[in-house]
Design an enzyme around this catalytic site. Structure first.
Site, PDB file in Angstrom:
ATOM      1  N   GLY A  15     -30.015 -19.975 -14.576  1.00 11.80           N
ATOM      2  CA  GLY A  15     -30.293 -19.056 -15.638  1.00 11.80           C
ATOM      3  C   GLY A  15     -31.504 -18.022 -15.181  1.00 11.80           C
ATOM      4  CB  VAL A  27     -39.568 -14.425  -0.906  1.00 11.97           C
ATOM      5  CG1 VAL A  27     -38.872 -14.694   0.196  1.00 11.97           C
ATOM      6  CG2 VAL A  27     -39.741 -15.650  -1.822  1.00 11.97           C
ATOM      7  NE  ARG A  76     -26.303 -21.845 -16.483  1.00  8.90           N
ATOM      8  CZ  ARG A  76     -27.365 -21.915 -16.568  1.00  8.90           C
ATOM      9  NH1 ARG A  76     -28.298 -22.536 -15.822  1.00  8.90           N
ATOM     10  NH2 ARG A  76     -28.142 -21.231 -17.633  1.00  8.90           N
ATOM     11  CG  ASP A 107     -33.125 -28.839 -14.456  1.00  9.34           C
ATOM     12  OD1 ASP A 107     -32.558 -27.817 -14.625  1.00  9.34           O
ATOM     13  OD2 ASP A 107     -33.452 -29.809 -15.237  1.00  9.34           O
ATOM     14  CB  THR A 130     -36.236 -22.244 -15.367  1.00  6.05           C
ATOM     15  OG1 THR A 130     -35.873 -22.582 -16.643  1.00  6.05           O
ATOM     16  CG2 THR A 130     -37.345 -23.247 -14.852  1.00  6.05           C
ATOM     17  CG  ASP A 132     -34.985 -23.910 -19.896  1.00  3.65           C
ATOM     18  OD1 ASP A 132     -35.131 -22.870 -20.798  1.00  3.65           O
ATOM     19  OD2 ASP A 132     -34.074 -24.474 -19.289  1.00  3.65           O
ATOM     20  CG  ASP A 134     -36.610 -27.845 -17.631  1.00  6.09           C
ATOM     21  OD1 ASP A 134     -36.831 -26.812 -16.879  1.00  6.09           O
ATOM     22  OD2 ASP A 134     -35.411 -28.085 -17.906  1.00  6.09           O
ATOM     23  NE  ARG A 167     -34.481 -13.906 -48.268  1.00  2.66           N
ATOM     24  CZ  ARG A 167     -33.699 -12.886 -47.966  1.00  2.66           C
ATOM     25  NH1 ARG A 167     -33.943 -12.070 -46.922  1.00  2.66           N
ATOM     26  NH2 ARG A 167     -32.782 -12.321 -48.752  1.00  2.66           N
ATOM     27  CG  MET A 174     -32.630 -19.976 -25.216  1.00  2.00           C
ATOM     28  SD  MET A 174     -32.096 -19.082 -23.776  1.00  2.00           S
ATOM     29  CE  MET A 174     -30.490 -18.639 -24.238  1.00  2.00           C
ATOM     30  NE  ARG A 176     -30.379 -26.112 -19.017  1.00  3.32           N
ATOM     31  CZ  ARG A 176     -29.094 -25.563 -19.000  1.00  3.32           C
ATOM     32  NH1 ARG A 176     -27.980 -26.167 -19.380  1.00  3.32           N
ATOM     33  NH2 ARG A 176     -29.043 -24.419 -18.434  1.00  3.32           N
ATOM     34  N   GLY A 190     -47.625 -19.168 -35.456  1.00  2.09           N
ATOM     35  CA  GLY A 190     -48.128 -19.813 -36.737  1.00  2.09           C
ATOM     36  C   GLY A 190     -47.069 -20.633 -37.643  1.00  2.09           C
TER      37      GLY A 190
HETATM   38  O1  F6P Z   1     -32.269 -22.941 -18.496  1.00  2.00           O
HETATM   39  C1  F6P Z   1     -32.288 -21.681 -19.331  1.00  2.00           C
HETATM   40  C2  F6P Z   1     -31.656 -21.376 -20.292  1.00  2.00           C
HETATM   41  O2  F6P Z   1     -31.774 -20.091 -20.819  1.00  2.00           O
HETATM   42  C3  F6P Z   1     -31.725 -22.513 -21.452  1.00  2.00           C
HETATM   43  O3  F6P Z   1     -32.989 -22.429 -22.241  1.00  2.00           O
HETATM   44  C4  F6P Z   1     -30.520 -22.399 -22.050  1.00  2.00           C
HETATM   45  O4  F6P Z   1     -30.127 -23.868 -22.661  1.00  2.00           O
HETATM   46  C5  F6P Z   1     -29.332 -22.189 -21.034  1.00  2.00           C
HETATM   47  O5  F6P Z   1     -30.073 -21.624 -19.969  1.00  2.00           O
HETATM   48  C6  F6P Z   1     -28.537 -20.946 -21.544  1.00  2.00           C
HETATM   49  O6  F6P Z   1     -27.484 -21.021 -20.468  1.00  2.00           O
HETATM   50  P1  F6P Z   1     -26.496 -19.870 -20.416  1.00  2.00           P
HETATM   51  O7  F6P Z   1     -27.195 -18.495 -19.993  1.00  2.00           O
HETATM   52  O8  F6P Z   1     -25.443 -20.367 -19.307  1.00  2.00           O
HETATM   53  O9  F6P Z   1     -25.644 -19.617 -21.617  1.00  2.00           O
END
Ligand code: F6P
Length: 327
Positions: A15, A27, A76, A107, A130, A132, A134, A167, A174, A176, A190
């Protein structure tokens, strides 16, 4: 130990994340600064498999620092998961005379890099890119700060309309299987509560918190849901809460891929620039099969297998703060 590296290949994979362009720029410029040739590999590992590789020069990366996405394109790659695919990739790697590979990704991309570098015993270095956040071995991954800002800006706007109509909003972000974006945008925006995969919050505790808010005349209610959370999607949770608290007028907003785009923040640009240069300096100094990260503002090289396998915990202090502030 110093190794003689003359030609470096760089790719972005998985991603995309804001700041990947800034990392590629760093780089490329670091390679040229240290008298090395640098090659852009297009569309992640697919570019290596299909021989879509071009030499880059100092001007190839002009004016990309501020741009989101990745000019090298990303993917990917299913083929790279196969031994056959990786053999093809290595053949092209050799054909171009490359000595080392820089992989900018998350990852999944690093799992590929780990296998590839062990299979063919070649110098590979990862740069964490990324949204995420993570990955262990770095406090922040490139793109995370921008994504949190994008999510938080959206939450601010949702709050405006939430208060006008009194409401309750469930906003899905996002990440993951990780709750980093959720926690940061919830505190920054908040929110009254956040549901993340790392915590066992039950529907009952969420309902309790919302009831308390209603009793305290809370003007607007925004709950942040991490996409990978155990209670289901924001829509599922909204439905279940509606059964318990029928007096709320509930809406759901799924922020989705907007969190992956946009011009990187200064934090992401500086991080990407520092990690890009450190990746090349690491390769020159014999670092390999590792990921370059930044911990407490210091460059750190972590074995790539460790960076992907070690769990990166959320900061519990942030939950404590969020709880105090959501009364
Ligand atoms: O890893 C980055 C991410 O944006 C995640 O937060 C999300 O779950 C996933 O990729 C979405 O992937 P795709 O772009 O393949 O739908």
């Amino acid at each position: 130990m110093e190794t003689q590296i003359r030609k470096v290949g760089v790719l972005t994979s998985g991603g995309d994340a804001p700041g990947m362009n800034a990392a590629v720029r760093a780089v490329v410029r670091a390679c040229i600064f240290y008298d090395m040739e640098v090659y852009g590999i297009y569309k992640g590992y697919d570019g290596l498999i299909n021989d879509h590789i071009e030499q880059l020069n100092v001007r190839s990366v002009s004016n990309i620092l501020s741009r989101g996405g990745t000019f090298l394109l990303s993917a990917r790659s299913d083929e790279f998961r196969t031994e056959e695919g990786r053999k093809k990739a290595y053949k092209n790697f050799r054909k171009k005379g490359l000595d080392a590979l820089v992989v900018i990704g998350g990852d999944g991309s690093f799992t590929g890099a780990d296998i590839f570098s062990r299979e063919f015993d070649m110098p590979v270095i990862g740069i964490p890119g990324t949204i995420d956040n993570d990955l262990a071995g770095t406090d922040l991954t490139i793109g995370f700060d921008t994504a949190c800002n994008t999510a938080r800006e959206a939450i601010d706007k949702i709050r405006d309309t939430a208060s006008s109509h009194e409401r309750l909003f469930f906003v899905e972000v996002m990440g993951r299987d990780a709750g980093f974006i959720a926690v940061n945008s919830a505190i920054g925006g908040g929110a009254v509560a956040m549901i993340v995969p790392e915590h066992n919050w039950t529907l009952e505790s969420l309902v309790k918190r919302l009831r308390k808010g209603a009793a305290n005349q809370k003007a607007s209610n925004v709950v942040i849901i991490a996409e990978g959370c155990h209670l289901g999607s924001a829509y599922d949770i909204a439905e279940q809460v509606k059964q318990e608290l029928d007096y709320y007028d509930i809406r759901v907003s799924v922020l989705g891929h907007m969190q992956r785009g946009g011009s990187p923040t200064t934090i992401d640009r500086v991080l990407a620039s520092r990690l890009g240069v450190a990746a090349i300096e690491g390769l020159i100094n014999g670092e390999s099969k590792c990921m370059v990260g930044m911990i407490n503002n210091k460059i750190v090289y972590t074995p790539i297998g460790e960076a992907i396998k070690t769990e990166k915990p959320l900061d519990e202090e942030e939950f404590r703060i969020a709880k105090i502030l959501s009364i």
